[in-house]
Design a protein around this motif. Sequence first.
Motif, PDB file in Angstrom:
ATOM      1  N   UNK A 181       0.854  -1.194   0.000  1.00  0.00           N
ATOM      2  CA  UNK A 181       0.000   0.000   0.000  1.00  0.00           C
ATOM      3  C   UNK A 181       0.882   1.234   0.000  1.00  0.00           C
ATOM      4  N   UNK A 182       0.529   2.192  -0.846  1.00  0.00           N
ATOM      5  CA  UNK A 182       1.329   3.401  -0.969  1.00  0.00           C
ATOM      6  C   UNK A 182       0.441   4.637  -0.942  1.00  0.00           C
ATOM      7  N   UNK A 183       1.073   5.763  -0.673  1.00  0.00           N
ATOM      8  CA  UNK A 183       0.463   7.081  -0.861  1.00  0.00           C
ATOM      9  C   UNK A 183       1.182   7.691  -2.056  1.00  0.00           C
ATOM     10  N   UNK A 184       0.456   7.927  -3.129  1.00  0.00           N
ATOM     11  CA  UNK A 184       1.092   8.418  -4.357  1.00  0.00           C
ATOM     12  C   UNK A 184       1.476   9.887  -4.222  1.00  0.00           C
ATOM     13  N   UNK A 223      -3.050  10.080  -3.483  1.00  0.00           N
ATOM     14  CA  UNK A 223      -4.013   8.984  -3.597  1.00  0.00           C
ATOM     15  C   UNK A 223      -3.446   7.732  -2.933  1.00  0.00           C
ATOM     16  N   UNK A 224      -4.274   7.027  -2.162  1.00  0.00           N
ATOM     17  CA  UNK A 224      -3.859   5.743  -1.606  1.00  0.00           C
ATOM     18  C   UNK A 224      -4.108   4.663  -2.658  1.00  0.00           C
ATOM     19  N   UNK A 225      -3.115   3.811  -2.818  1.00  0.00           N
ATOM     20  CA  UNK A 225      -3.159   2.816  -3.891  1.00  0.00           C
ATOM     21  C   UNK A 225      -2.509   1.532  -3.402  1.00  0.00           C
ATOM     22  N   UNK A 226      -2.915   0.413  -3.962  1.00  0.00           N
ATOM     23  CA  UNK A 226      -2.327  -0.874  -3.600  1.00  0.00           C
ATOM     24  C   UNK A 226      -1.737  -1.532  -4.838  1.00  0.00           C
ATOM     25  N   UNK A 274       3.251   2.810   2.600  1.00  0.00           N
ATOM     26  CA  UNK A 274       2.462   2.935   3.823  1.00  0.00           C
ATOM     27  C   UNK A 274       2.482   1.628   4.616  1.00  0.00           C
ATOM     28  N   UNK A 275       2.345   0.515   3.905  1.00  0.00           N
ATOM     29  CA  UNK A 275       2.392  -0.799   4.557  1.00  0.00           C
ATOM     30  C   UNK A 275       2.652  -1.872   3.506  1.00  0.00           C
ATOM     31  N   UNK A 276       3.001  -3.051   3.977  1.00  0.00           N
ATOM     32  CA  UNK A 276       3.213  -4.189   3.078  1.00  0.00           C
ATOM     33  C   UNK A 276       2.606  -5.431   3.702  1.00  0.00           C
TER      34      UNK A 276
END
Length: 299
Positions: free
Chosen positions: A149-152, A156-159, A182-184
Amino acid sequence: MKLFDLVKDGIEIKKQVPLSKYTFTKTGGPAEYLAFPQNQAELEKLVETANSNQIPLTVIGNASNLIIRDGGIAGLVIILTKMNKITISGSCVEAQAGARIIDTAFFAAKHGLSGLEFAAGIPGSVGGAVFMNAGAYGGETAEVIQTVKVLTSTGEFKEYSNKEMQFSYRHSLVQENNDVVVSATFSLHPGQKNIILAEMNYLNALRQYKQPLEYPSCGSVFKRPAGHYVGPMIIQAGLQGKQVGGAQNSTKHAGFIVNKGGATATDYLDLIALIQAKIKEQFRLDLQTEVRIIGKPID
């Protein structure tokens, strides 16, 4: 500055903080502004505020495989170590980016899940491990990642799936697109807890024996060129033990550069450049750094 409007939301922001307090080399200049978000919402606010006000943004994990130049970092530096929650669902473990990969490996072992043994002694964060596709003793982060999971950069939050992360040797997609991990989620498999822990303890004993853990360092400095090993080349070039200022090529493991006392980031970088030049001259190889180098040279 708009950045400090976030203080009323409980987000602590400091000015002119020496980053040598946080790097594993114990070197590095100051952060112009420094924040430690405690959750995803705070991270989002910080990134949004920095972007909307055109404030340069740098995100750091556990700063273990990192050299920050002595001039420090302009703009906002975000250190994610307070975002360190680790959870389990079946045979999957999800860890926030600031969690140490070591802690994640032992958490998995505690629950009888195998696959992260190789990471038992890697000192970086989960975010850093994903960013660098960290690996050791025959294992790599890419082999156990399910999703990230990332914050672009656009907020935008994206997986991403494992395939979408474009993992390769010490490389991932987020090195290219400025997304913030953000997390894995790690996809693991059941195993016997005592066997998993025994393997982890064995690998840590090997590290203790082979690596100069008694001194501050940034870990393995150089990427391994295909068909070659960096340490033996450095030894053959007569550079093991070479010292510039307080930075020394380790007498215990030639792939490491240690802070023998009072080293600066400039000492590290000068020694790295010297090693690269000598290896180029003697072996006709361009050594690439594995350690991430960021920040401004000193004025």
